[in-house]
Design a protein around this motif. Structure first.
Motif, PDB file in Angstrom:
ATOM      1  N   ASP A   1       0.963  -1.129   0.097  1.00  0.00           N
ATOM      2  CA  ASP A   1      -0.095   0.037   0.109  1.00  0.00           C
ATOM      3  C   ASP A   1       0.974   1.346  -0.025  1.00  0.00           C
ATOM      4  O   ASP A   1       1.666   1.772   0.916  1.00  0.00           O
ATOM      5  CB  ASP A   1      -0.839   0.030   1.348  1.00  0.00           C
TER       6      ASP A   1
ATOM      7  N   LYS B   1      -0.275   8.131   3.753  1.00  0.00           N
ATOM      8  CA  LYS B   1      -0.724   7.526   5.313  1.00  0.00           C
ATOM      9  C   LYS B   1      -1.050   8.669   6.059  1.00  0.00           C
ATOM     10  O   LYS B   1      -0.644   9.800   6.200  1.00  0.00           O
ATOM     11  CB  LYS B   1       0.632   6.803   5.630  1.00  0.00           C
TER      12      LYS B   1
ATOM     13  N   ARG C   1      -3.383  13.175   5.979  1.00  0.00           N
ATOM     14  CA  ARG C   1      -2.431  12.576   5.349  1.00  0.00           C
ATOM     15  C   ARG C   1      -1.374  12.833   4.925  1.00  0.00           C
ATOM     16  O   ARG C   1      -1.098  14.391   5.256  1.00  0.00           O
ATOM     17  CB  ARG C   1      -3.142  11.605   4.053  1.00  0.00           C
ATOM     18  N   ASP C   2      -0.157  12.339   4.630  1.00  0.00           N
ATOM     19  CA  ASP C   2       1.074  12.659   4.394  1.00  0.00           C
ATOM     20  C   ASP C   2       0.909  13.791   3.351  1.00  0.00           C
ATOM     21  O   ASP C   2       0.087  14.080   2.561  1.00  0.00           O
ATOM     22  CB  ASP C   2       2.118  11.651   4.306  1.00  0.00           C
TER      23      ASP C   2
END
Length: 196
Positions: A54, A58, A124-125
């Motif tokens: 994946d 993240k 998320r990042d």
């Protein structure tokens, strides 16, 4: 006595049994060899499981380092202050992307105009922010289409504005998913909101 009687008679079929046993043994050895090659993965793909990694952006917890975030330049920030995230609320940090220009469009079935300036948030990042910058032209187009498909009655009520926020968020995520394979925008916020 005759010469024919003195010779021992050969048994018929004795050689045939040896041939059958030999053929079965060769088949067994061949099948075992093929099984070994398949199990080792040399032929037939073996039994190796394909592990899909994946690689989507993240969620980043407060206090964690985002490997995709830009490095702060010297002198930025407030006197080299450390962590600024609070301890309450969400466990994930939020990053905002501000669209530099306003969005102005006619509203559906009316002469009224809507002018908004928006920001989008992600937990998320930083790749999500980089993707928004990269695809800003396509995102602007999708957002203008979503605004143009909004009736005037909808933008006057708080419920209608909340619905518009959800549609604009979905429009951004659709563009990002089509281009990068993943959306990642959590919400859209209005910085200015003018109906004329």
């Amino acid at each position: 006595m005759s010469d024919k009687e003195d010779k021992p008679k050969k048994k018929k079929g004795g050689g045939m049994i040896i041939k059958i046993v030999g053929a079965v043994a060769l088949l067994g050895v061949g099948a075992g060899g093929v099984f070994g090659l398949v199990a080792a993965g040399i032929i037939g793909g073996g039994t190796h499981e394909v592990v899909k990694v994946d690689n989507n952006p993240k969620l980043v917890r407060k206090g964690e380092e985002d490997p995709y975030a830009p490095v702060a330049k010297e002198g930025e920030g407030e006197g080299g202050a450390g962590e600024t995230d609070g301890e309450g609320g969400s466990e994930f940090r939020t990053v905002y992307y501000n669209f530099a220009e306003d969005f102005t469009s006619n509203l559906k079935n009316t002469d009224a105009l809507l002018q908004v300036n928006i920001s989008a948030s992600t937990r998320r990042d930083y790749r999500v922010v980089l993707w928004m910058k990269k695809h800003e032209l396509a995102i602007r187009s999708a957002l203008l289409i979503a605004i143009a498909d909004t009736p005037e009655e909808e933008v006057i009520s708080p419920e209608g504005k909340a619905l518009l926020q959800k549609r604009l968020t979905a429009a951004i995520n659709k563009v990002l998913t089509e281009n990068e394979g993943f959306g990642g925008v959590d919400n859209v916020y209005f910085k200015t909101f003018i109906v004329q």
